[in-house]
Design a protein around this motif. Structure first.
Motif, PDB file in Angstrom:
ATOM      1  N   ASN A   1     -97.693 -43.764 -48.955  1.00 40.83           N
ATOM      2  CA  ASN A   1     -97.462 -42.509 -48.237  1.00 40.83           C
ATOM      3  C   ASN A   1     -96.330 -42.702 -47.251  1.00 40.83           C
ATOM      4  OD1 ASN A   1    -100.940 -42.253 -48.220  1.00 40.83           O
ATOM      5  ND2 ASN A   1     -99.599 -40.919 -49.371  1.00 40.83           N
ATOM      6  N   GLY A   2     -95.382 -41.784 -47.302  1.00 44.44           N
ATOM      7  CA  GLY A   2     -94.269 -41.876 -46.363  1.00 44.44           C
ATOM      8  C   GLY A   2     -93.184 -42.827 -46.810  1.00 44.44           C
ATOM      9  N   ALA A   3     -93.279 -43.311 -48.057  1.00 48.25           N
ATOM     10  CA  ALA A   3     -92.258 -44.246 -48.542  1.00 48.25           C
ATOM     11  C   ALA A   3     -90.937 -43.534 -48.770  1.00 48.25           C
ATOM     12  CB  ALA A   3     -92.724 -44.917 -49.824  1.00 48.25           C
ATOM     13  N   GLY A   4     -90.984 -42.228 -48.955  1.00 52.63           N
ATOM     14  CA  GLY A   4     -89.752 -41.473 -49.132  1.00 52.63           C
ATOM     15  C   GLY A   4     -89.590 -40.888 -50.519  1.00 52.63           C
ATOM     16  N   LYS A   5     -90.668 -40.882 -51.311  1.00 50.89           N
ATOM     17  CA  LYS A   5     -90.579 -40.377 -52.675  1.00 50.89           C
ATOM     18  C   LYS A   5     -90.198 -38.905 -52.689  1.00 50.89           C
ATOM     19  CE  LYS A   5     -94.885 -41.378 -53.383  1.00 50.89           C
ATOM     20  NZ  LYS A   5     -95.276 -41.901 -52.064  1.00 50.89           N
ATOM     21  N   SER A   6     -90.960 -38.105 -51.953  1.00 50.92           N
ATOM     22  CA  SER A   6     -90.685 -36.666 -51.948  1.00 50.92           C
ATOM     23  C   SER A   6     -89.309 -36.385 -51.384  1.00 50.92           C
ATOM     24  CB  SER A   6     -91.738 -35.931 -51.128  1.00 50.92           C
ATOM     25  OG  SER A   6     -93.006 -36.146 -51.685  1.00 50.92           O
ATOM     26  N   THR A   7     -88.918 -37.150 -50.372  1.00 51.80           N
ATOM     27  CA  THR A   7     -87.600 -36.918 -49.775  1.00 51.80           C
ATOM     28  C   THR A   7     -86.503 -37.200 -50.791  1.00 51.80           C
ATOM     29  OG1 THR A   7     -88.541 -37.607 -47.661  1.00 51.80           O
ATOM     30  CG2 THR A   7     -86.155 -37.469 -47.800  1.00 51.80           C
TER      31      THR A   7
ATOM     32  N   ALA B   1     -85.970 -41.871 -43.342  1.00 51.92           N
ATOM     33  CA  ALA B   1     -86.837 -41.630 -44.493  1.00 51.92           C
ATOM     34  C   ALA B   1     -86.325 -42.378 -45.717  1.00 51.92           C
ATOM     35  CB  ALA B   1     -86.937 -40.142 -44.774  1.00 51.92           C
TER      36      ALA B   1
ATOM     37  N   PHE C   1     -84.364 -38.304 -40.576  1.00 51.78           N
ATOM     38  CA  PHE C   1     -84.823 -37.166 -39.782  1.00 51.78           C
ATOM     39  C   PHE C   1     -84.921 -37.659 -38.354  1.00 51.78           C
ATOM     40  CE2 PHE C   1     -86.735 -36.491 -44.004  1.00 51.78           C
ATOM     41  CZ  PHE C   1     -86.164 -35.264 -44.292  1.00 51.78           C
TER      42      PHE C   1
ATOM     43  N   GLN D   1     -94.658 -31.325 -54.350  1.00 47.08           N
ATOM     44  CA  GLN D   1     -95.988 -31.812 -53.996  1.00 47.08           C
ATOM     45  C   GLN D   1     -96.867 -30.685 -53.474  1.00 47.08           C
ATOM     46  OE1 GLN D   1     -95.636 -35.024 -51.301  1.00 47.08           O
ATOM     47  NE2 GLN D   1     -97.742 -35.659 -51.490  1.00 47.08           N
TER      48      GLN D   1
ATOM     49  N   GLN E   1     -94.162 -32.186 -40.877  1.00 46.67           N
ATOM     50  CA  GLN E   1     -93.106 -33.132 -41.253  1.00 46.67           C
ATOM     51  C   GLN E   1     -93.643 -34.467 -41.736  1.00 46.67           C
ATOM     52  OE1 GLN E   1     -90.361 -33.491 -38.003  1.00 46.67           O
ATOM     53  NE2 GLN E   1     -89.764 -31.343 -38.102  1.00 46.67           N
TER      54      GLN E   1
ATOM     55  N   SER F   1     -95.557 -37.014 -44.316  1.00 48.03           N
ATOM     56  CA  SER F   1     -95.715 -37.048 -45.767  1.00 48.03           C
ATOM     57  C   SER F   1     -97.135 -36.608 -46.084  1.00 48.03           C
ATOM     58  CB  SER F   1     -95.450 -38.443 -46.285  1.00 48.03           C
ATOM     59  OG  SER F   1     -96.537 -39.276 -45.988  1.00 48.03           O
ATOM     60  N   GLY F   2     -97.330 -36.162 -47.327  1.00 50.14           N
ATOM     61  CA  GLY F   2     -98.599 -35.551 -47.713  1.00 50.14           C
ATOM     62  C   GLY F   2     -99.815 -36.393 -47.361  1.00 50.14           C
ATOM     63  N   GLY F   3     -99.748 -37.650 -47.693  1.00 44.05           N
ATOM     64  CA  GLY F   3    -100.893 -38.512 -47.462  1.00 44.05           C
ATOM     65  C   GLY F   3    -101.217 -38.667 -45.989  1.00 44.05           C
TER      66      GLY F   3
ATOM     67  N   GLU G   1     -96.511 -35.584 -57.619  1.00 44.55           N
ATOM     68  CA  GLU G   1     -97.977 -35.564 -57.558  1.00 44.55           C
ATOM     69  C   GLU G   1     -98.574 -34.298 -58.166  1.00 44.55           C
ATOM     70  OE1 GLU G   1     -99.948 -37.011 -54.128  1.00 44.55           O
ATOM     71  OE2 GLU G   1     -98.159 -38.024 -53.398  1.00 44.55           O
TER      72      GLU G   1
ATOM     73  N   HIS H   1    -100.284 -41.281 -57.190  1.00 47.53           N
ATOM     74  CA  HIS H   1    -100.908 -42.442 -56.561  1.00 47.53           C
ATOM     75  C   HIS H   1    -101.998 -43.012 -57.459  1.00 47.53           C
ATOM     76  CE1 HIS H   1     -98.751 -42.229 -52.847  1.00 47.53           C
ATOM     77  NE2 HIS H   1     -99.018 -40.944 -52.741  1.00 47.53           N
TER      78      HIS H   1
HETATM   79  N1  LIG Z   1     -88.591 -32.437 -42.624  1.00 45.75           N
HETATM   80  C1  LIG Z   1     -88.875 -33.628 -42.093  1.00 45.75           C
HETATM   81  N2  LIG Z   1     -88.653 -33.865 -40.786  1.00 45.75           N
HETATM   82  C2  LIG Z   1     -88.933 -35.063 -40.241  1.00 45.75           C
HETATM   83  N3  LIG Z   1     -89.449 -36.101 -40.913  1.00 45.75           N
HETATM   84  C3  LIG Z   1     -89.679 -35.946 -42.229  1.00 45.75           C
HETATM   85  C4  LIG Z   1     -89.413 -34.694 -42.882  1.00 45.75           C
HETATM   86  N4  LIG Z   1     -89.756 -34.824 -44.193  1.00 45.75           N
HETATM   87  C5  LIG Z   1     -90.197 -36.100 -44.335  1.00 45.75           C
HETATM   88  N5  LIG Z   1     -90.156 -36.784 -43.170  1.00 45.75           N
HETATM   89  C6  LIG Z   1     -90.543 -38.188 -42.958  1.00 45.75           C
HETATM   90  O1  LIG Z   1     -89.904 -38.973 -43.937  1.00 45.75           O
HETATM   91  C7  LIG Z   1     -90.754 -40.012 -44.415  1.00 45.75           C
HETATM   92  C8  LIG Z   1     -90.844 -39.943 -45.932  1.00 45.75           C
HETATM   93  O2  LIG Z   1     -91.626 -38.813 -46.316  1.00 45.75           O
HETATM   94  P1  LIG Z   1     -91.910 -38.397 -47.810  1.00 45.75           P
HETATM   95  O3  LIG Z   1     -92.551 -37.060 -47.788  1.00 45.75           O
HETATM   96  O4  LIG Z   1     -90.679 -38.526 -48.628  1.00 45.75           O
HETATM   97  O5  LIG Z   1     -92.972 -39.494 -48.266  1.00 45.75           O
HETATM   98  P2  LIG Z   1     -93.697 -39.653 -49.686  1.00 45.75           P
HETATM   99  O6  LIG Z   1     -93.272 -40.950 -50.233  1.00 45.75           O
HETATM  100  O7  LIG Z   1     -93.491 -38.472 -50.535  1.00 45.75           O
HETATM  101  O8  LIG Z   1     -95.211 -39.803 -49.226  1.00 45.75           O
HETATM  102  P3  LIG Z   1     -96.574 -39.160 -49.865  1.00 45.75           P
HETATM  103  O9  LIG Z   1     -97.030 -40.102 -50.908  1.00 45.75           O
HETATM  104  O10 LIG Z   1     -97.524 -39.161 -48.726  1.00 45.75           O
HETATM  105  O11 LIG Z   1     -96.280 -37.798 -50.375  1.00 45.75           O
HETATM  106  C9  LIG Z   1     -92.073 -39.823 -43.690  1.00 45.75           C
HETATM  107  O12 LIG Z   1     -92.119 -40.739 -42.629  1.00 45.75           O
HETATM  108  C10 LIG Z   1     -92.027 -38.412 -43.159  1.00 45.75           C
HETATM  109  O13 LIG Z   1     -92.727 -38.316 -41.954  1.00 45.75           O
END
Ligand SMILES: Nc1ncnc2c1ncn2[C@@H]1O[C@H](COP(=O)(O)OP(=O)(O)OP(=O)(O)O)[C@@H](O)[C@H]1O
Ligand SMILES: [Mg+2]
Lengths: 351, 503
Positions: free
Chosen positions: B41-47, B21, B16, B88, B402, B404-406, B168, B200
């Motif tokens: 948090n922000g590791a990229g799981k949701s992405t 990500a 992004f 999530q 944008q 991540s949830g945490g 989650e 988590h």
């Molecule tokens: N639409 C977006 N635009 C810009 N950055 C994004 C977007 N979606 C996610 N990111 C960034 O990508 C990275 C990974 O986010 P992601 O949501 O996959 O984390 P996560 O592992 O699910 O974390 P959490 O445990 O907090 O849910 C984060 O740094 C987030 O800020």
């Protein structure tokens, strides 16, 4: 997209980019059919030309669009601004009116009520309309479109009552300055727009107003839980919007030297909403741009001008306008751009 | 015996603006397994999940389902291929009824129109399987977050899928509900479904997962059988350095904070018709008061009364000794009360605004509209908290939606800490926060508490409540049934109290 230099990409992402492009295109169309479109002459000390004309005619729309922007930013809508214009116009015209008298052997027009008083009364009545809307929306929690529909329907009746069903003509000349006068060569109405714009920009950028309005528009619950009094904010936003309609009414009434309860400000609400949308403010509320709405108003006025100068038959000029507006909205649609982007990206990859 | 993986994601990259990500991430799923996807948090799981379900288009990489390369362009397409996900952030329609939410998009049809009777029956049955007994004809919004989460899960469970993803899903569920969910998952697993489970909660990972994939900073770190990776190793792999959970875990309330002798907020007979039964509650500066109780016991209602969101019909509140009326959050904020709500998406973040704006929002609201914080001061405050709470972002001007949830949760905490409150109500503050950050946040809360903050702490994780609280007020059926001092309390104690009230 990747191959474009970043500065270009950033430019294309700027919220005012598409409205700006649209306006430039429309101007080019105008220039194509009318070489002297940009020509500005000085006639008897005033600037004179198509562009000045467009700006001058767009003034009431610009004012109302600015007020409407704030309403829309809070997830609301105000479809009563046209009716408010009619009411305010009726008030100011009836109060000033004017008659011919001979004073010391010189013919002069005098107003029924001193002009400043009449203007204040008209603005106060507009404000009252806004307070009513605000009360219904923020106080009673009505849906904005329904709440303002009430005044939209009733408003023209009220205007008729004030003018006793007549078209009130104004004879008092000093009043004409507002809508027809020039100051230092520039139309007075533009000074009014500039003043309102300056006040708004000051409030939005130098106080927390912009932040609060956007928060309330994006997530009203979160805004309230953060300690913002969302209701009071919404209430005053409607009041302000009606006030801009009141100012627009002064310009319109002065410009046509009369008040017509039936036709003053007719469909102005739709143009205003359109101007706001063209300017890039989403009807879903949240992020807004006052400058965008000004551009939107100019787009509408320039389009109208183009249609007239092209000699499009009046029967179909609404259709042409609708088509152009449709096109502009399409260009500005995020979803469409994302779709196009995806498509181009995929075919590019395959190639 | 070699079983072919049902799904392989390889070399997935996604960036992004400003963040990478995912960098070369991978994931393999076998039929009949529960696979935990772990990372901070922000590791990229949701992405990664969004790439798999067509919400995001990857920049590079391939996805193979049963050996076939696929590139789903939208959620619908992924669903047709047999990939279903619960995201999530709950994305159901709050205005529709529970039953409609479960069946939306695949209503059973009759000759003419939709068969509403069947829908309601089936929806009720699906939920009953998860031991949820509610009126399915009511709108979804009329139920608390936990129920909404169960509805989202029920919806996913009823779709025919080869791959089921739960991002989650348990963040606001209590233990009983988690157990029922796990039972349902085990049944699906037997049928050969591959399940991705993101959480988590390490206990849950070990309770249900067969294998674990760890992501760190968008990179694939490793894939391990759950039985061979110890808890400590898992934490260290996720975080990338040594973390000692035990050193944090000790109830540090023993090192006495200087507790004020007069309560900061004191409620007497506070209650509302249809909500909480009248209760007394004293909150002291320098003390953490936990609210213990099960789902629906009135924890959030208590918080809402104290923050002026819901109006109290009876009783009085005194703040710092003065009787006050709390009729709106605005007033509560003025008395130095702060509230981190449990429903982060709908009641917390203002998604399109920047992190900076979100962080200073409450402070600005408190200062009033005309005492605008200059941009530079705003940025300074935002930077300070981003640094202090370790919010993972490229800069403070990014829209908070944008994150991540945490990290959103941390920013909300920052919003309230920035107001320098006297009392802080935390409703599920560690929901969706990774283990390292959770420990950090709890430390931070404790530190603030020692500096003289009164804290009301709500969590569906009883162990967490016990760990941080100096005193626990136990609730049951919207009634306060008693208080236990922190050092006397253990889970047995609290649950016995709850059960005792039943008798
Ligand atoms: N639409 C977006 N635009 C810009 N950055 C994004 C977007 N979606 C996610 N990111 C960034 O990508 C990275 C990974 O986010 P992601 O949501 O996959 O984390 P996560 O592992 O699910 O974390 P959490 O445990 O907090 O849910 C984060 O740094 C987030 O800020
Ligand atoms: Mg996530």
């Amino acid at each position: 997209m990747k191959r474009l230099p970043t500065t270009w990409r950033d430019l294309a992402r700027h919220p005012l980019f598409w409205p700006g492009v649209t306006l430039v295109l429309l101007c080019l169309v105008n220039v194509y059919f009318n070489r002297s479109f940009f020509a500005i002459e000085i006639k008897s000390g005033h600037l004179y030309g198509s562009v000045i004309d467009i700006l001058n005619r767009a003034a009431p729309l610009m004012l109302v669009a600015m007020g409407m922007t704030l309403v829309i930013a809070t997830r609301g809508i105000d479809i009563s601004v046209g009716a408010t214009v009619a009411i305010s116009g009726a008030v100011v015209a009836s109060l000033i009116g004017g008659s011919l008298i001979i004073q010391n052997g010189v013919q002069t027009y005098v107003s029924n009520v001193p002009m400043p008083l009449a203007i204040i009364a008209a603005l106060a009545v507009a404000l009252l309309c806004g307070l009513w809307n605000g009360l219904l929306v923020a106080g009673a929690g009505m849906q904005p479109i329904i709440a303002t529909l009430i005044l939209m329907v009733a408003g023209r009746g009220i205007a008729q009552l004030i003018t006793e069903g007549q078209i009130v003509t104004v004879y008092y000349e000093p009043f004409f300055i507002i809508g027809n006068g020039f100051l230092l060569g520039i139309p007075v109405s533009l000074y009014i727009v500039a003043l309102v714009l300056a006040i708004m920009l000051l409030l939005i950028h130098r106080t927390a107003l912009g932040l609060f309005i956007e928060s309330v528009g994006i997530n009203p619950v979160a805004a309230r839980f953060s300690g913002i009094s969302a209701r009071a904010l919404v209430f005053w936003v409607y009041a302000f919007c009606a006030l801009t309609a009141g100012i627009a009414a002064l310009i319109i009434t002065s410009n046509v030297k009369s008040a017509d309860g039936n036709n003053a400000g007719l469909l102005l609400e739709l143009d205003a909403i359109l101007a706001v949308t063209l300017g890039g403010t989403s009807l879903a509320g949240g992020r807004f741009s006052i400058m965008g709405s000004l551009l939107g108003s100019l787009i509408i006025q320039t389009l109208t001008y183009a249609i007239y100068s092209l000699g499009v038959p009046p029967e179909i000029n609404m259709v042409v306008k609708a088509l152009v507006v449709f096109g502009v909205c399409l260009i500005q649609s995020e979803a469409l751009r994302a779709m196009l982007g995806k498509h181009l990206f995929r075919t590019g990859e395959a190639a | 015996m070699t079983v072919e993986p049902i799904l392989v994601m390889q070399g997935i990259c996604k960036s992004f603006p400003g963040v990478n990500a995912l960098k070369n991430a991978q994931l393999r799923l076998f039929p009949g397994e529960v696979h935990a996807l772990m990372g901070q948090n922000g590791a990229g799981k949701s992405t990664l999940i969004k790439v798999l379900t067509g919400v995001e288009t990857p920049d590079a990489g391939e996805i193979r389902l049963n050996g076939q390369a696929i590139s789903p362009a939208c959620v619908g397409e992924a669903q047709k291929m047999g990939i279903t996900a619960v995201y999530q952030e709950i994305n159901l329609c709050p205005n529709l009824s529970v039953a409609e939410n479960i069946f939306i998009g695949r209503f059973p049809m009759r000759a003419i129109g939709i068969d509403w009777k069947t829908i309601e029956h089936q929806a009720a049955a699906e939920l009953a399987a998860l031991n949820i007994h509610i009126d399915v004809s009511l709108p979804l919004a009329s139920y608390p977050v936990a129920i909404q989460q169960m509805v989202a899960i029920a919806r996913a469970l009823t779709t025919e899928a080869q791959v089921l993803i739960l991002d989650e899903p348990t963040s606001s569920l209590d233990e009983g509900e988690v157990e029922r969910l796990f039972q349902a998952l085990r049944q699906l697993k037997q049928k050969g479904m591959a399940i991705v489970f993101i959480t988590h909660f390490l206990d849950q990972t070990y309770a249900i997962a067969d294998r674990i994939t760890v992501l760190r900073n968008g990179e694939f770190i490793g894939e391990y059988p759950a039985s061979t990776l110890s808890r400590l190793d898992l934490i260290n792999t996720m975080v990338g350095r040594e973390i000692n959970e035990a050193s944090y875990a000790a109830n540090s309330s023993a090192q006495a904070a200087s507790v004020a002798d007069k309560p900061y907020v004191s409620a007497r007979g506070l209650g509302s018709t249809g909500g909480m039964h009248p209760f007394d509650l004293d909150l002291y500066r320098g003390q953490v008061t936990g609210l213990g109780g099960l789902l629906g016991s009135g924890r959030t209602e208590t918080a809402r009364l104290l923050f002026g969101i819901d109006r109290a019909d009876s009783g009085t509140i005194r703040v710092d000794g003065h009787a006050v009326k709390l009729n709106s959050p605005r007033q509560a904020v003025r008395y130095g009360i702060a509230f981190c709500p449990e429903d982060r998406k709908n009641e917390g973040i203002v998604a399109d605004l920047s992190i900076r704006e979100n962080i200073i929002l409450a402070l600005q609201a408190r200062r009033g509209i005309f005492h605008y914080l200059p941009k530079r001061a705003q940025s300074a405050i935002a930077e300070q908290y981003i640094e202090q709470l370790g919010i993972r972002t490229s800069d403070a001007e990014k829209p908070i939606g944008q994150l991540s949830g945490g990290n959103q949760q941390k920013a909300l905490l920052a919003r309230w800490l920035a107001t320098d409150p006297k009392m802080l109500i935390l409703d599920e503050p560690t929901r969706g926060i990774d283990i390292a950050a959770k420990l950090e946040i709890m430390e931070l809360v404790k530190a603030q508490c020692k500096k003289g903050l009164a804290i009301l702490f709500i969590s569906s994780e009883m162990s967490e409540v016990l760990r941080v609280s100096d005193r626990i007020a136990v609730l049951r059926d919207r009634q306060k049934i008693g208080e236990i001092a922190g050092h006397d309390a253990d889970e047995q104690n609290v649950f016995r109290m709850i059960a005792g009230a039943e008798a």
